[in-house]
Scaffold this active site. Structure first.
Site, short mmCIF file in Angstrom:
data_model
loop_
_atom_site.label_atom_id
_atom_site.label_comp_id
_atom_site.label_asym_id
_atom_site.label_seq_id
_atom_site.Cartn_x
_atom_site.Cartn_y
_atom_site.Cartn_z
N HIS A 162 0.82 -1.22 0.00
CA HIS A 162 0.00 0.00 0.00
C HIS A 162 0.85 1.26 0.00
O HIS A 162 0.32 2.37 -0.13
CB HIS A 162 -0.94 0.01 1.22
CG HIS A 162 -0.23 0.17 2.53
ND1 HIS A 162 0.08 -0.89 3.34
CD2 HIS A 162 0.22 1.27 3.18
CE1 HIS A 162 0.70 -0.45 4.44
NE2 HIS A 162 0.78 0.86 4.35
N ASP A 188 -0.30 -7.48 0.76
CA ASP A 188 0.25 -6.16 1.05
C ASP A 188 1.76 -6.19 0.99
O ASP A 188 2.45 -6.13 2.01
CB ASP A 188 -0.23 -5.67 2.42
CG ASP A 188 -0.01 -4.17 2.60
OD1 ASP A 188 0.50 -3.53 1.67
OD2 ASP A 188 -0.36 -3.65 3.68
N SER A 198 4.81 1.77 8.11
CA SER A 198 4.41 0.83 7.06
C SER A 198 5.62 0.24 6.35
O SER A 198 6.54 0.96 5.97
CB SER A 198 3.54 1.53 6.01
OG SER A 198 2.21 1.59 6.44
N SER A 256 1.94 -3.99 7.85
CA SER A 256 0.83 -3.65 6.96
C SER A 256 0.01 -2.50 7.54
O SER A 256 -0.07 -1.43 6.96
CB SER A 256 -0.06 -4.87 6.73
OG SER A 256 -1.21 -4.54 5.99
#
Length: 457
Positions: free
Chosen positions: A206, A236, A319, A334
Site C-alpha cells: 500500500h 500487502d 508501514s 501492513s
C-alpha cells in the site's frame, strides 16, 4: 623457623607447578579429542523450534483433527486437537495437547463465510487458536447498522465467532515519517531481497503502486529506487528495485537505533505466542507477541487476507518496516489500530508468501560479495536501508553487529575445544617449576658459601 617457612613455600610452589602441568595436559588432551567447532549456525530461538514442532504436527495430523498450534509462556509447543486419540499422538511427539471443540476446517470455513458477506470497512477478523474462536473486531468508524448486519452473519455461523468493538481505527500505516519517500507518501523499508541479478527492498504494497519513485530525503536529491512489482489489496507487499541495482554494505542487517542492528539470517513462520520485534521509521524498535494468524483486515482502501496479528504497536510511517525474532525475518508492517502511547493491534504481511509471489530470496547473513556503496539513508532500515534507525534499543539490539567470523581473542582462549588454554597452563607451570628449582639452587649455593666462609675464617 625462617628456613622452615622457606621449605614450605618452595614445596607449595612445586606442587602447584606440577598440578598445573597435569591440568594443562588434560585440557590439551580434551581439546585435541573434541570435534573442531563448525561454522556459525543461524540463531534458533526456543519459540521458533516450538513453532516448527507444532506446525509439523498440525500438517501431519490434518485440519479435521487439529485447530492450530501456539507457544506457551515457557516457550513450549501446544497443539489444539479435537479428540483424545489425536491428543495422545501429540503427547507422544513431545508437545502439549489441548482438546477443543472446533477444528481448523471449521474455523477456516467460518472465516470464508465472513469474507463472502458484504464488505464492511473498519472490520477485521483472525483465527484465535488458543480460544478456539474466530474473533471479529470493528473499529469506531463502523456504523451500528453495519455492525448489526455483520453480527447476524456471525450468529449464523455459530457461537465460536466472537464479536468485539475497538476504539482505534484500522488503517494502513502510511504517511508522516522517514526514511523512504515518494509522491504516494512515506514508508519504512523492510528487508533486502534479491533475484540473483538485482537487489530490491521488500516493503508494504500500500506504500505505492508500481512505478512509484522513492527517495532517501525530502528534497528528492537521493533516489533509492522504483517500485517494480507489488500486490495490494488482497496482499500487502511490493518490490522496490535499487537505482544502482545493489543494496550496498550491511545488506543483511536491520537497524534498530543507537548505531545498533540485528543481523538477519533467514526467514521463518511465526507461532502464536512468539515474542517478536518490529522496527519502523516513526516509532523505532518495539516488541510484543503474535496473537493470531490468518487475519483479514478490511482497510478503507481494500481487504487484505492472510496477515499476522500482533500486539506490537505501530504508527503512521512504520508501514513496510521489518518484523523479526532472533535474527529470523517474519514479515513487513501492513497496518493496524492504536499507537505506541496507548498500544494497539498491528498486522504484518508474512514474508515467505511475499517472496514466493515475487520470485525473490532474502539477502541474509553469509551472502558472498555484498556490493560496496549504498544508495540508502544511513542508520535506517533493513540491511543498510531498511526500517528506522531511531528507537529504544531492545533485547535484540543489545550490542553492535559484528562480523560473523570475528570471534574475540578471549572467547577463543576460553573455548575448551581450543588447545590454546591448555598450552598456556602447561607453559606457565613449566616456568614456575624451573623458577622454583633455580631459586632453591641459588639459596643452597649462598648457604654453602656462608658455611665455607665461616669455616675458613
Amino acid at each position: 623457623m625462617r628456613h622452615a617457612r622457606r621449605r614450605i613455600v618452595r614445596r607449595a610452589a612445586r606442587l602447584a607447578a606440577v598440578g598445573g602441568l597435569l591440568l594443562g595436559g588434560t585440557m590439551v588432551t580434551r581439546a585435541v579429542a573434541s570435534e573442531p567447532p563448525g561454522p556459525s549456525a543461524a540463531p534458533n530461538t526456543l519459540a521458533q523450534t516450538a513453532s516448527g514442532a507444532g506446525a509439523g504436527l498440525v500438517a501431519r495430523l490434518g485440519g479435521d483433527r487439529t485447530a492450530g498450534h501456539w507457544v506457551d509462556a515457557d516457550g513450549r509447543p501446544v497443539v489444539a486437537v479435537t479428540d483424545g486419540s489425536t491428543a495422545e499422538a501429540v503427547r507422544r511427539a513431545g508437545a502439549t495437547a489441548k482438546v477443543v471443540r472446533h477444528s481448523m476446517t471449521e474455523l477456516r470455513s467460518a472465516a470464508a463465510t465472513l469474507r463472502s458477506a458484504p464488505r464492511v470497512p473498519g472490520t477485521a477478523w483472525a483465527l484465535d487458536y488458543r480460544s478456539n474462536e474466530v474473533v471479529v473486531r470493528g473499529d469506531r468508524t463502523v456504523s451500528g447498522a453495519d455492525w448489526s448486519r455483520l453480527t447476524g452473519v456471525a450468529e449464523g455461523i455459530g457461537a465460536f465467532v466472537r464479536m468485539e468493538r475497538t476504539e482505534g481505527v484500522f488503517t494502513t500505516r502510511l504517511n508522516g515519517a522517514e526514511p523512504i519517500l515518494s509522491t504516494a507518501g512515506r514508508c519504512s523499508a523492510g528487508f533486502n531481497v534479491t533475484d540473483g541479478t538485482s537487489d530490491f527492498i521488500l516493503t508494504a504494497g500500500h506504500c505505492g503502486p508500481t512505478g512509484s519513485v522513492w527517495f532517501g530525503d525530502g528534497e528528492g536529491d537521493r533516489q533509492i529506487g522504483r517500485t517494480v512489482a507489488g500486490s495490494f489489496p488482497g496482499d500487502d507487499f511490493s518490490l522496490v528495485e535499487y537505482a544502482g541495482g545493489r543494496a550496498g554494505d550491511a545488506a543483511d542487517v536491520v537497524a534498530v537505533g543507537g548505531g545498533k542492528g540485528v543481523r538477519i539470517t533467514g526467514t521463518g513462520e511465526p507461532a502464536v505466542g512468539q515474542r517478536v520485534f518490529r522496527s519502523g521509521s516513526t516509532s523505532g524498535l518495539r516488541e510484543g507477541r503474535v496473537t493470531a494468524l490468518e487475519a483479514t483486515v478490511n482497510y478503507p482502501e481494500g481487504t487484505v487476507t492472510g496477515l499476522i496479528e500482533t500486539d506490537v504497536c505501530a504508527e503512521p510511517g512504520d508501514s513496510g518496516g521489518p518484523m523479526f525474532s532472533e535474527g529470523v525475518a517474519l514479515g513487513v508492517t501492513s497496518g493496524g489500530s492504536g499507537d505506541c502511547a496507548k498500544g494497539g493491534t498491528t498486522f504484518f504481511q508474512p514474508l515467505p508468501e511475499a517472496m514466493a509471489a515475487l520470485g525473490v530470496r532474502l539477502v541474509a547473513s553469509g551472502r558472498d560479495g555484498a556490493a560496496a556503496g549504498t544508495s540508502a539513508p544511513p542508520a535506517t532500515g533493513a540491511a543498510g536501508t531498511g526500517a528506522s534507525g531511531a528507537g529504544a534499543p531492545g533485547a535484540e539490539a543489545s550490542a553492535p553487529v559484528t562480523d560473523a567470523g570475528g570471534t574475540p581473542l578471549l572467547a577463543r582462549l576460553t573455548d575448551r575445544r581450543n588447545v590454546g588454554p591448555g598450552l598456556l597452563v602447561v607453559a606457565g607451570s613449566l616456568v614456575a617449576l624451573v623458577a622454583t628449582r633455580w631459586i632453591r639452587t641459588e639459596q643452597d649455593r649462598k648457604a654453602y658459601r656462608r658455611q665455607y666462609s665461616a669455616t675458613w675464617n
